[in-house]
Design an enzyme around this catalytic site. Structure first.
Site, PDB file in Angstrom:
ATOM      1  CD  GLU A  47      37.356  54.294 -21.032  1.00 24.74           C
ATOM      2  OE1 GLU A  47      37.912  55.399 -20.927  1.00 24.74           O
ATOM      3  OE2 GLU A  47      37.961  53.213 -20.862  1.00 24.74           O
ATOM      4  CG  ASN A 110      36.180  58.616 -21.846  1.00 20.22           C
ATOM      5  OD1 ASN A 110      35.106  58.040 -21.764  1.00 20.22           O
ATOM      6  ND2 ASN A 110      37.335  57.964 -21.892  1.00 20.22           N
ATOM      7  CE  LYS A 127      39.473  57.806 -18.170  1.00 24.59           C
ATOM      8  NZ  LYS A 127      39.849  56.844 -19.236  1.00 24.59           N
ATOM      9  CD  GLU A 146      41.596  57.584 -22.082  1.00 25.41           C
ATOM     10  OE1 GLU A 146      40.690  58.230 -21.520  1.00 25.41           O
ATOM     11  OE2 GLU A 146      41.984  56.462 -21.695  1.00 25.41           O
ATOM     12  CB  CYS A 171      38.887  53.780 -17.780  1.00 28.76           C
ATOM     13  SG  CYS A 171      40.223  52.671 -18.316  1.00 28.76           S
ATOM     14  CG  ASN A 196      37.726  50.363 -23.611  1.00 31.42           C
ATOM     15  OD1 ASN A 196      37.653  49.733 -24.655  1.00 31.42           O
ATOM     16  ND2 ASN A 196      36.680  50.976 -23.086  1.00 31.42           N
TER      17      ASN A 196
END
Length: 321
Positions: A47, A110, A127, A146, A171, A196
């Site tokens: 990621e 993302n 994501k 995020e 993730c 991550n």
């Protein structure tokens, strides 16, 4: 005849804030060359693989924020990775921060892509499950913003690739059963996941010692319960003072780990994955048509091959190139 795909874990060690895209792409290319020498057909990168994990900082300046995002893919900086893929005849999965234009407005995601052995993008995923928080929380040793920097995606799709049915996640998605089930209902045979994950969980530090265990647990469960291969790849190590887990691994449809990385640096590990092995589980223990009872769950309904949430939003649709 079995359908084998040789899959490589392309784990990355830390990327510091001062590292340029060119430096990072050079590292990715080195991993790709190593994987190719080992016979890989596909390499999976983490990621947000092109930059440091910038959501750890509260940033107010829009230009500064956007400096971590890609406006096009491939870009001038990432083109060498695509060129090398075409030269070697090798595919890859890559996670990055995407700055998209939608209806004349900039939107941040993302994102991950899957690239075929001709160096062509054949699938894109954004994501869905964004973790963390949206506002500055000074009590944290580092931020996890995020929800501030990204817009969530809205579906899990699958893509025909490498002779099978492939899906992507990123993730935090790996922790949610719906991630795998949405793709499992579409016949997925391999799920590619970059991540991550910091060792320290600020809201729940009692979880810190369980980070690696829970990382692997979630991927093993998703693989077994949906009869699919799962490939999880970390960006690991001490990055800008924050220690992140490694634990990159490849999980078979049986739930068994068949390959793993053992360091927190740039590392390649490889497994020969038989996509036909998925059928042993999809046709027996997890034969959805024969054994599953969606009418009893109340959360999802199915229609014409799609999986729909209760409000009718599609959570499983074909992710066409």
């Amino acid at each position: 005849m079995s359908r084998f795909v040789n899959v490589a874990l392309g784990q990355l060690g830390p990327i510091q804030r001062t590292d340029s895209r060119q430096q990072v792409v050079s590292r990715l290319c080195a991993l790709m060359r190593e994987a190719h020498a080992l016979g890989a057909h596909l390499i999976v990168f983490p990621e947000l693989a092109l930059t440091t994990f910038f959501p750890r900082w509260y940033i107010e300046d829009e230009e500064d924020i956007n400096s971590f995002f890609e406006r096009e893919m491939p870009s001038a900086a990432t083109q060498p990775l695509f060129d090398l893929a075409r030269e070697l005849g090798m595919g890859f999965y890559l996670g990055y921060a995407e700055l998209a234009q939608e209806q004349g407005k900039a939107v941040r995601y993302n994102t991950s892509i899957i690239v075929n052995r001709q160096g062509e993008i054949i699938g894109k995923y954004r994501k869905v499950h964004l973790p963390g928080h949206a506002e500055h929380e000074p009590w944290r040793r580092f931020q996890h913003l995020e929800k501030r920097y990204f817009t969530p995606g809205n579906h899990f799709g699958v893509t025909p690739a490498f002779g099978g049915i492939f899906g992507m996640a990123i993730c935090n998605d790996r922790r949610w059963a719906e991630t795998y089930r949405a793709m499992g209902l579409q016949g997925v045979e391999m799920v590619l996941i970059g991540y991550n994950t910091p060792v320290h969980n600020a809201p729940a530090p009692q979880h810190d010692d369980l980070s690696l265990f829970q990382n692997q647990l979630s991927m093993q469960a998703g693989a077994y319960q949906n009869g699919t291969w799962v490939v999880g790849v970390a960006k690991a190590g001490l990055e800008e003072g924050v220690d992140s887990i490694g634990g990159s691994c490849i999980v078979a449809p049986s739930g068994e780990v068949v390959a793993r990385c053992i360091t927190k640096g740039d590392e390649v590990a490889i497994a020969r994955c038989d996509l036909d092995f998925c059928a042993i589980y999809k046709r027996t223990t997890f034969n959805f048509d024969l054994h599953r009872r969606p009418e009893a769950y109340g959360l999802l309904v199915e229609r014409k091959g799609e999986t729909l949430a209760a409000d009718g939003t599609a959570v499983g649709v074909l992710n066409a190139p």
